[in-house]
Design an enzyme around this catalytic site. Structure first.
Site, PDB file in Angstrom:
ATOM      1  N   TYR A  30      19.468  20.794  25.079  1.00  0.00           N
ATOM      2  CA  TYR A  30      20.502  21.168  26.053  1.00  0.00           C
ATOM      3  C   TYR A  30      20.579  22.690  26.183  1.00  0.00           C
ATOM      4  O   TYR A  30      20.590  23.244  27.294  1.00  0.00           O
ATOM      5  CB  TYR A  30      21.851  20.591  25.611  1.00  0.00           C
ATOM      6  CG  TYR A  30      23.030  21.029  26.434  1.00  0.00           C
ATOM      7  CD1 TYR A  30      23.277  20.485  27.684  1.00  0.00           C
ATOM      8  CD2 TYR A  30      23.921  21.985  25.945  1.00  0.00           C
ATOM      9  CE1 TYR A  30      24.373  20.890  28.443  1.00  0.00           C
ATOM     10  CE2 TYR A  30      25.018  22.392  26.700  1.00  0.00           C
ATOM     11  CZ  TYR A  30      25.239  21.839  27.942  1.00  0.00           C
ATOM     12  OH  TYR A  30      26.324  22.233  28.681  1.00  0.00           O
ATOM     13  N   LEU A  87      26.591  12.558  41.195  1.00  0.00           N
ATOM     14  CA  LEU A  87      25.823  11.313  41.271  1.00  0.00           C
ATOM     15  C   LEU A  87      26.680  10.075  41.483  1.00  0.00           C
ATOM     16  O   LEU A  87      26.155   9.003  41.754  1.00  0.00           O
ATOM     17  CB  LEU A  87      24.986  11.137  39.994  1.00  0.00           C
ATOM     18  CG  LEU A  87      23.586  11.755  39.996  1.00  0.00           C
ATOM     19  CD1 LEU A  87      22.917  11.521  38.645  1.00  0.00           C
ATOM     20  CD2 LEU A  87      22.734  11.193  41.120  1.00  0.00           C
ATOM     21  N   HIS A 124      25.355  27.561  24.102  1.00  0.00           N
ATOM     22  CA  HIS A 124      24.246  26.902  23.405  1.00  0.00           C
ATOM     23  C   HIS A 124      22.893  27.524  23.734  1.00  0.00           C
ATOM     24  O   HIS A 124      21.905  27.232  23.064  1.00  0.00           O
ATOM     25  CB  HIS A 124      24.281  25.401  23.677  1.00  0.00           C
ATOM     26  CG  HIS A 124      25.566  24.780  23.228  1.00  0.00           C
ATOM     27  ND1 HIS A 124      25.957  24.775  21.908  1.00  0.00           N
ATOM     28  CD2 HIS A 124      26.585  24.203  23.925  1.00  0.00           C
ATOM     29  CE1 HIS A 124      27.142  24.203  21.802  1.00  0.00           C
ATOM     30  NE2 HIS A 124      27.542  23.850  23.015  1.00  0.00           N
TER      31      HIS A 124
END
Length: 278
Positions: free
Chosen positions: A135, A33, A112
């Site tokens: 997340y 980005l 995670h």
């Protein structure tokens, strides 16, 4: 290969992957980005693109053989923040890959996705999803998306459940460390293995105290060489006794397992920003 696309090229891990990926293809298209990522390597181009915008991702993947998808918000955040880049962005990558005939996606998943499993359990690549945060939930979504697109649309995927790819600065990392050299080796194997279907592999170095088992991903030929035990004596000497009632000490997800949903897990990890500059 003719063309590899790397998302998240402006990130710390992406910075270590750009040069090795160029050695595996005629052309590397890096994307993120930011407006630019500095000096480009020969045969590398940079395209600014928003993962959450399918119209920007579709042309990016045109003619690509493989996508190395490391782009995302890299920390726990409110669900509304995670939704665009991490969840919709994952769908856009897989959908654009399918429409463009891309063979395989190498995806930066994460421990995670299974972070609430107790660390005293030596879990394999078939451990059921047990996310520790929004997340982690997004990683579960992307892994299931990868499985779906393999089963229904024939797009291969290797999901790299990275534990902690950063300098060893805390007690958890003595088991969870993935060195940059081993990261590169892992990504190279995920790309060069002739057939992968849908696969999951843990991104962890050859640590004496590694808490996960890669036996069922051995066909990838990933054989890490580095070992965080070299840091153990110093780290443990500097670390006070751990609270056994803190989920951050007892679960695979570390501090992500103990933070309130939407709050940063990275804040407790002392990550050193040693991004590679060429």
């Amino acid at each position: 290969m003719k063309k590899i696309v790397l998302t998240g090229a402006a990130g710390r891990l992406g910075s270590y992957l750009r040069e090795p990926l160029l050695k595996m293809a005629d052309e590397l298209v890096s994307t993120d980005l930011v407006d630019d990522i500095g000096t480009l390597y020969e045969d590398e181009t940079y395209v600014r693109a928003d993962l959450a915008n399918l119209d920007e991702i579709l042309p990016l993947l045109e003619g690509a053989d493989m996508v190395v998808h490391f782009g995302a918000i890299g920390d726990e955040s409110p669900f509304e923040v995670i939704l665009g880049p991490n969840i919709i962005g994952a769908y856009n990558i897989w959908e654009a890959a399918f429409r463009n005939g891309v063979r395989r996606i190498v995806y930066a998943s994460s421990i995670h996705a299974v972070g609430m499993h107790p660390k005293t359990e030596f879990i394999g690549t078939d451990a059921p999803h047990r996310p520790d945060t929004f997340y982690g939930l997004a990683k579960c979504f992307a892994e299931d998306l990868a499985s779906l697109y393999w089963d229904k649309r024939g797009v291969e995927a290797v999901c790299l459940r990275i534990l902690s790819c950063a300098q060893v600065t805390n007690a958890r990392a003595v088991g969870s460390w993935l060195s940059y050299d081993d990261l590169i080796h892992l990504v190279e194997r995920a790309i060069s293995t002739p057939v992968t279907g849908f696969s999951v592999v843990y991104g962890v170095s050859n640590n004496d105290r590694a808490p996960v088992d890669n036996a069922k991903a051995s066909f990838l030929g990933y054989r890490p060489k580095d070992n965080a035990e070299q840091f153990a004596a110093k780290i443990f000497a500097e670390t006070p006794p751990l609270d056994i009632h803190d989920a951050g000490n007892m679960c695979h997800g570390g501090p992500f397992a103990s933070v309130e949903l939407g709050n940063s897990g990275m804040a407790a990890l002392n990550i050193v920003d040693d991004k590679k500059t060429n």
